[in-house]
Design a protein around this motif. Structure first.
Motif, PDB file in Angstrom:
ATOM      1  N   UNK A   1       2.475   1.792  -3.426  1.00 50.83           N
ATOM      2  CA  UNK A   1       1.578   2.092  -4.295  1.00 50.83           C
ATOM      3  C   UNK A   1       1.370   3.642  -4.162  1.00 50.83           C
ATOM      4  N   UNK A   2       1.076   4.045  -2.866  1.00 47.71           N
ATOM      5  CA  UNK A   2       0.726   5.536  -2.577  1.00 47.71           C
ATOM      6  C   UNK A   2       2.071   6.186  -3.106  1.00 47.71           C
TER       7      UNK A   2
ATOM      8  N   UNK B   1       0.906   5.297 -16.319  1.00 53.81           N
ATOM      9  CA  UNK B   1      -0.254   4.744 -15.810  1.00 53.81           C
ATOM     10  C   UNK B   1      -0.589   3.403 -15.783  1.00 53.81           C
TER      11      UNK B   1
ATOM     12  N   UNK C   1      -3.715  -5.754 -19.023  1.00 56.74           N
ATOM     13  CA  UNK C   1      -2.677  -4.687 -18.815  1.00 56.74           C
ATOM     14  C   UNK C   1      -2.112  -4.562 -20.449  1.00 56.74           C
TER      15      UNK C   1
ATOM     16  N   UNK D   1      -2.303  -0.856  -8.313  1.00 56.32           N
ATOM     17  CA  UNK D   1      -3.446  -0.535  -7.673  1.00 56.32           C
ATOM     18  C   UNK D   1      -4.456  -1.738  -7.928  1.00 56.32           C
ATOM     19  N   UNK D   2      -4.122  -2.373  -8.962  1.00 61.62           N
ATOM     20  CA  UNK D   2      -5.246  -3.647  -9.193  1.00 61.62           C
ATOM     21  C   UNK D   2      -5.709  -4.313  -8.113  1.00 61.62           C
ATOM     22  N   UNK D   3      -6.852  -4.519  -7.995  1.00 65.17           N
ATOM     23  CA  UNK D   3      -7.473  -5.036  -6.792  1.00 65.17           C
ATOM     24  C   UNK D   3      -8.808  -5.633  -7.096  1.00 65.17           C
ATOM     25  N   UNK D   4      -8.809  -6.998  -6.995  1.00 64.37           N
ATOM     26  CA  UNK D   4     -10.050  -7.621  -7.507  1.00 64.37           C
ATOM     27  C   UNK D   4     -10.291  -8.301  -5.945  1.00 64.37           C
ATOM     28  N   UNK D   5     -11.391  -7.884  -5.116  1.00 67.07           N
ATOM     29  CA  UNK D   5     -11.775  -8.269  -3.911  1.00 67.07           C
ATOM     30  C   UNK D   5     -12.095  -9.989  -3.738  1.00 67.07           C
TER      31      UNK D   5
ATOM     32  N   UNK E   1       0.744  -1.137   0.120  1.00 71.28           N
ATOM     33  CA  UNK E   1       0.106   0.026  -0.015  1.00 71.28           C
ATOM     34  C   UNK E   1       0.936   1.150   0.109  1.00 71.28           C
TER      35      UNK E   1
ATOM     36  N   UNK F   1       1.129   2.076 -12.647  1.00 69.90           N
ATOM     37  CA  UNK F   1       0.025   2.539 -11.664  1.00 69.90           C
ATOM     38  C   UNK F   1      -1.075   1.497 -11.605  1.00 69.90           C
ATOM     39  N   UNK F   2      -1.661   1.062 -12.704  1.00 75.07           N
ATOM     40  CA  UNK F   2      -2.797   0.370 -12.885  1.00 75.07           C
ATOM     41  C   UNK F   2      -2.488  -1.128 -11.969  1.00 75.07           C
TER      42      UNK F   2
ATOM     43  N   UNK G   1       1.880   6.628  -6.792  1.00 77.47           N
ATOM     44  CA  UNK G   1       0.660   7.491  -7.093  1.00 77.47           C
ATOM     45  C   UNK G   1       1.218   8.955  -6.836  1.00 77.47           C
ATOM     46  N   UNK G   2       1.687   9.204  -5.753  1.00 79.18           N
ATOM     47  CA  UNK G   2       2.182  10.880  -5.383  1.00 79.18           C
ATOM     48  C   UNK G   2       3.085  11.115  -6.356  1.00 79.18           C
TER      49      UNK G   2
END
Ligand SMILES: [Fe+2]
Lengths: 335, 615, 120
Positions: free
Chosen positions: C9-10, C95, C69, C102-106, C6, C98-99, C13-14
């Motif tokens: 990733x942040x 991007x 992707x 960030x990829x998240x499949x619950x 996390x 980033x994707x 993104x930043x």
């Protein structure tokens, strides 16, 4: 999710008659259709039989009822497709022991005309036969304990207990220490240990090394009390049925994937067959002919119930036996 | 061979799924009803499961699966918005990149994980957000040809579109794009008045009649420029949604003299006047837009969707103006309805299935009773397992008569019957019913059952053939999307002196009898009407009919079966729980009647006032 | 997702936002380019825009880029090129990264033990 079972004063529970539902599942979800008698069967049960139609009454637990797959993918339904003029009446009841399956037979099947009675005993069912209580989940996902009917063997006679089973959930704390031992676990123990081992050495290695666990000590000896009850139920059931009976022990995945030694349970079921004169079909040798990878595909990732492939393999194993048996019966070559 | 399409809307607000077979709506439901989380925006696992259950189809046998908007274009908007808004938009970027770039973009993977297949096409289809809205408005409508207006907060870029539907073809030729949005404008006022964005808009509309539109000029001069043709642009300097997570900013607050009202605090004259002012602005835009659309299309009828189309007060004005002969609004007008629209659009525009118009001149939304039903056998199984006492009345006439009698006696009835409604309104399948003639019905229902603000009036369900006996309207309003005045001769004078002199206390107004059906008469003598047609919902029709036999009034109070903040109940279990938590007297579960006083003490394992966030 | 991931990733993104996106935004702004109007224009006749795509053809239902992707980066480039915003295309590689982060499949929460049945 819909409620799928209702209280039954003898068996303990059954599917809600007429229910149509879809159950979310790791396999993508499956459709269930329940007939007007409360069994997951595409057909309503009719006493009389049409001429030229062969009818099999099929009993078992969730493996037979088809947890995880839609009705049409179950081995019972596949048999109908493979064998001409065959009707399979599926009495499979998830979560039930052989005792409750026998009670379902006595409640709903005794009058139904048929050619063959097929009793599919998932090997682990012996645990349920020994149990007096069982855990369920309520609508909030909490575990609740309900009483189940069970048999006791008194001087060689089966005595039915817990009927009607209590409707309300039972608090474990209210049970005596002795009674608490009879809350059925349903699965063989040592599973955690096994999973750990599999993770460590890998499935293939495990099979090759033939590290074999005694999964079900209940089958080790003919004198085991749980087996004695199971055997008594099967014998009474088989002897009371007027038509031919085919007994089929269904192996849990541990045997299919060669993690356990099946010889004990196989011996026990052979003993029942020879004592009663019923037919016996052990599908395990057929299943073992598939590659280990294919066999792994016979159950889901997390859920150990049969995938459509698992059902298909089972149906393939059963078809020639059943077809021949039915043909022979038709021609009067039997008994 | 039939063609079956699954439509999915998700990841914004109120996720939903729908299934269409040969152009016919088979099922549609919002995820919140199953997950019990209001406006649940998560992937609609349960709603999809239900739709496949209703259609009784394997996911692999679906002809196509479609998502209701285009994540790539949404991402384009997010990115460009942040570029325009500058460094202050970082928080927004952080959030949006997670939800769009991390989740929404890969909705395909969610679907495969949930149902194991994308159907026979083996690829996911996508529509455009406002195309989905347009399709949800036009295809189920009763019209062979109709003008289309869609209005919402925002889709990918569009916030407003205008077009024409003819047979199975939909054409959208004009649009207004983000950041100019009537939906976002209305939501900014919702937020400012202390209500929740995306759900409190209804409250703002209900508050409007208490106020005067004294801020109307300020709005027109500073916030929005409306052209003669109804097109508009906003001055984004006043809004927070470009670069923050709140709707309004200091400039907005200063214009209206102070900071936003704190949620749940006392409602003052300012909020009432704000509500009246924005309502007047909204109506002006919509009326002009309707005129423009009429001119552009020449169509006799109008259809609408998008969240703004749920403003039934504005709808009533459009209808009254007679710009169009008739109009139809998708009852699930907000994004949930996009699931239906997307699947219909694929049926007609991708598979070229001819559109079937209802031969009896009514729509094909099936009364919006598109959700799950529970058979009496399922209800009995539930009650039997739990040992809850009930009385079963299998004869539908006797059942209706009994329920009507109970309502006429002033009791409050939880009514659970048939397939659940799709859309925000309860229409007699999951409803709480009461006697509209009694003055106390409104306050009892508000305070003891709904636990909500008492200024909000209840809606009447009236026999379709009796509507003009009570209201100044001739047309049908089966989805509670029209507001109409109560007939003059039924209205009673109200003493508003204190209120008009500046006493903000609304209860002095609310407690006065405004008509002979006070529980459903708003302070401006209007009502949000549901007309009940026997062919849409015979069981409900018969209850009202029997009520009429007993009282002479073919009308009852209908409010949604839930407590405040709770999604409308879906299953018999939900209904029983809600029944036991409130002061309802009788619960009707299909043909089973349960009296509150006969029920065993209810063991509530959760504090529902905490479970359900206030709406 | 674990918290280290996390955090990483942040950070990504930043970094993207402040070091790539904002400088580009500033540059475009300095050149007087805007993606949309932020204020009304009193002189405009109408605010309605004519739509380019007025109906959905079968091929318009297929969105390249949301598939995997593999196609995402190119889809962004194609989109911006066709819109006449070729300046944005250089954001595409980051991007994509980033994707991926960030990829998240619950996971589905219904992880009921297969041998305990629901009964209520
Ligand atoms: Fe929308």
């Amino acid at each position: 999710m819909r409620q799928s079972f209702e209280y039954h004063p003898v068996i303990g529970y059954r599917f809600i008659p007429g229910l149509k539902a879809r159950i979310p599942h790791e396999g993508g979800g499956y459709l269930i259709r329940v007939n007007d008698c409360g069994f997951r069967c595409e057909r309503n049960f009719i006493t009389e039989k049409k001429p030229g139609i062969r009818r099999v009454l099929l009993f078992g637990d969730s493996f037979t009822a088809g947890d995880g797959v839609s009705n049409k993918y179950r081995y019972g339904d596949l048999l109908e497709k493979k064998i001409p003029n065959l009707e399979v009446y599926n009495f499979g009841l998830p979560g039930a022991g052989t005792d409750q399956q026998y009670l379902a037979y006595k409640e709903y099947a005794t009058g139904i005309k048929h050619d063959l009675l097929l009793i599919a005993v998932q090997v682990e069912n012996i645990r349920r036969v020994a149990g007096h209580y069982r855990y369920w989940l309520n609508e909030r996902g909490e575990q609740v304990c309900y009483a189940k009917p069970y048999y006791e063997l008194v001087d060689g006679t089966l005595i039915l207990r817990n009927v009607p089973p209590r409707k309300e959930p039972i608090h474990e704390a209210d049970l005596s220490k002795e009674e608490r031992k009879f809350i059925a676990v349903g699965r063989f123990p040592k599973l955690k240990k096994m999973v750990k081992l599999v993770t460590r050495v890998g499935l293939k290695d495990l099979a090759q090394k033939a590290i074999r666990y005694q999964l079900a000590p209940e089958y080790n000896s003919p004198d085991n009390p749980a087996w004695q009850i199971m055997r008594a139920i099967l014998e009474e059931w088989i002897n009371n049925n007027r038509q031919r009976v085919l007994l089929m022990p269904l192996p849990p995945y541990q045997y299919v994937e060669e993690m356990g030694d099946p010889s004990h349970y196989q011996a026990r079921f052979r003993e029942v067959a020879s004592a009663t004169g019923c037919m016996l079909h052990d599908p395990l040798p057929d299943l073992l002919k598939y590659s280990l990878e294919e066999r792994r595909g016979f159950r889901f990732q997390k859920d150990v119930h049969l995938t459509p492939q698992g059902h298909a393999a089972l149906a393939t194993s059963l078809t020639p036996i059943l077809e021949k048996l039915l043909d022979d019966l038709e021609q009067g070559v039997h008994k | 061979m039939s063609t079956t399409i699954l439509g999915i809307s998700a990841f914004y607000h109120d996720s939903a799924a729908a299934i269409i077979r040969d152009g016919e709506i088979i099922a549609a439901a919002q995820e919140e009803r199953f997950s019990r989380k209001k406006h649940d925006p998560r992937f609609p696992h349960h709603a999809i499961n239900y739709c496949l259950e209703e259609a009784f189809i394997e996911s692999s046998e679906l002809d196509a699966v479609v998502f209701y908007d285009n994540p790539l274009f949404t991402w384009d908007r997010v990115l460009k918005n942040c570029m325009m808004a500058g460094p202050r938009s970082f928080d927004q970027f952080k959030k949006a990149s997670r939800s769009v770039l991390g989740i929404k973009m890969w909705v395909k993977d969610y679907i495969i994980r949930s149902i194991g297949s994308l159907g026979k096409l083996d690829k996911l289809l996508f529509t455009e957000h406002h195309m989905s809205h347009a399709a949800s408005a036009f295809y189920p409508s009763p019209f062979q040809k109709a003008a289309i207006i869609t209005l919402d907060g925002v889709g990918e870029w569009a916030t407003t579109t205008i077009g024409l539907g003819t047979d199975n073809r939909i054409e959208l030729f004009q649009e207004i794009n983000y950041p100019h949005s009537l939906g976002l404008l209305y939501s900014a006022f919702t937020y400012y008045c202390g209500f929740k964005v995306n759900s409190g808009e209804y409250k703002l509309m209900g508050l409007a009649p208490y106020g005067e539109p004294i801020y109307y000029d300020a709005i027109r001069e500073n916030l929005i420029d409306i052209k003669e043709d109804g097109s508009y642009n906003l001055n984004t300097e006043y809004f927070g949604y470009l670069d923050s997570s709140v709707m309004t900013n200091d400039k907005f607050n200063n214009l209206f003299g102070g900071s936003p009202r704190k949620p749940e605090s006392y409602i003052t004259r300012r909020e009432m006047d704000m509500a009246a002012s924005i309502q007047k602005t909204l109506e002006e835009v919509i009326l002009r837009m309707a005129l423009h659309t009429k001119k552009e299309t020449g169509a006799d009828n109008l259809v609408m969707a998008g969240g703004v189309a749920l403003n039934c007060v504005a709808n009533g004005k459009v209808l009254k103006k007679g710009i169009f002969d008739d109009f139809w609004i998708q009852p699930a007008a907000s994004d949930a309805g996009g699931a239906v629209g997307a699947a219909l659009l694929v049926s007609h525009a991708y598979f070229d299935i001819p559109r079937k118009i209802n031969p009896n001149g009514r729509d094909t939304q099936r009364g919006s009773y598109l959700g799950p039903a529970y058979k009496p056998s399922e209800v009995v199984a539930f009650l039997g397992r739990k040992g809850y006492p009930y009385e079963r009345i299998a004869n539908p006439q006797q059942l209706a008569e009994k329920i009507a009698q109970v309502i006429a006696d002033g009791k409050i009835v939880g009514y659970f019957a048939g397939r659940m409604e799709f859309g925000p309104r309860a229409l007699g399948a999951r409803s709480i019913l009461g006697d509209p003639r009694r003055r106390e019905t409104q306050s009892v229902m508000n305070l003891k059952i709904k636990f909500r603000e008492s200024f909000r009036p209840f809606a009447p369900s009236v026999l379709a053939e009796d509507v003009s006996e009570f209201f100044e309207m001739e047309s049908e309003s089966p989805y509670m999307l029209l507001v109409a005045p109560v007939r003059k001769e039924r209205c009673l004078p109200m003493n508003l002196r204190k209120f008009q002199e500046g006493d903000d206390n609304m209860s002095a107004v609310i407690t006065q009898s405004r008509s002979d059906i006070p529980a459903v008469t708003h302070v401006d003598y209007s009502a949000r009407v549901q007309t009940v047609h026997p062919s849409d919902k015979p069981d409900y029709y018969h209850v009202i009919k029997k009520f009429k036999d007993l009282t002479g009034y073919g009308i009852i109070v209908n409010t949604s079966f839930n407590v405040r903040g709770e999604p409308i109940v879906c299953s018999p279990q939900d209904a029983y729980r809600c029944f036991m938590r409130t002061e309802m007297d009788l619960l009707v579960l299909e043909d089973c009647l349960l009296w509150k006083e006969e029920q065993p003490a209810f063991e509530d394992t959760e504090d529902w006032r905490k479970t359900y966030e206030l709406d | 997702m674990n918290s280290t991931r996390d955090d990483d990733t942040l950070l990504e993104v930043t970094r993207f936002f402040f070091e790539e996106l904002m400088p580009l935004a500033k540059k475009l702004q300095d050149e007087g380019k805007a993606f949309f109007s932020v204020k009304p224009n009193p002189n405009a006749q109408t605010y309605y825009k004519k739509r380019e795509k007025t109906i959905m053809h079968p091929e318009s239902f297929e969105v390249v880029g949301c598939d995997s992707f593999d196609s995402f980066e190119e889809a962004l480039i194609d989109m911006w090129t066709s819109q006449g915003y070729s300046e944005l295309t250089k954001l595409a590689p980051t991007l994509l990264k980033l994707a991926k982060s960030l990829y998240f499949v619950e996971e589905q929460s219904e992880d009921i033990s297969p041998f305990i049945y629901v009964m209520f």
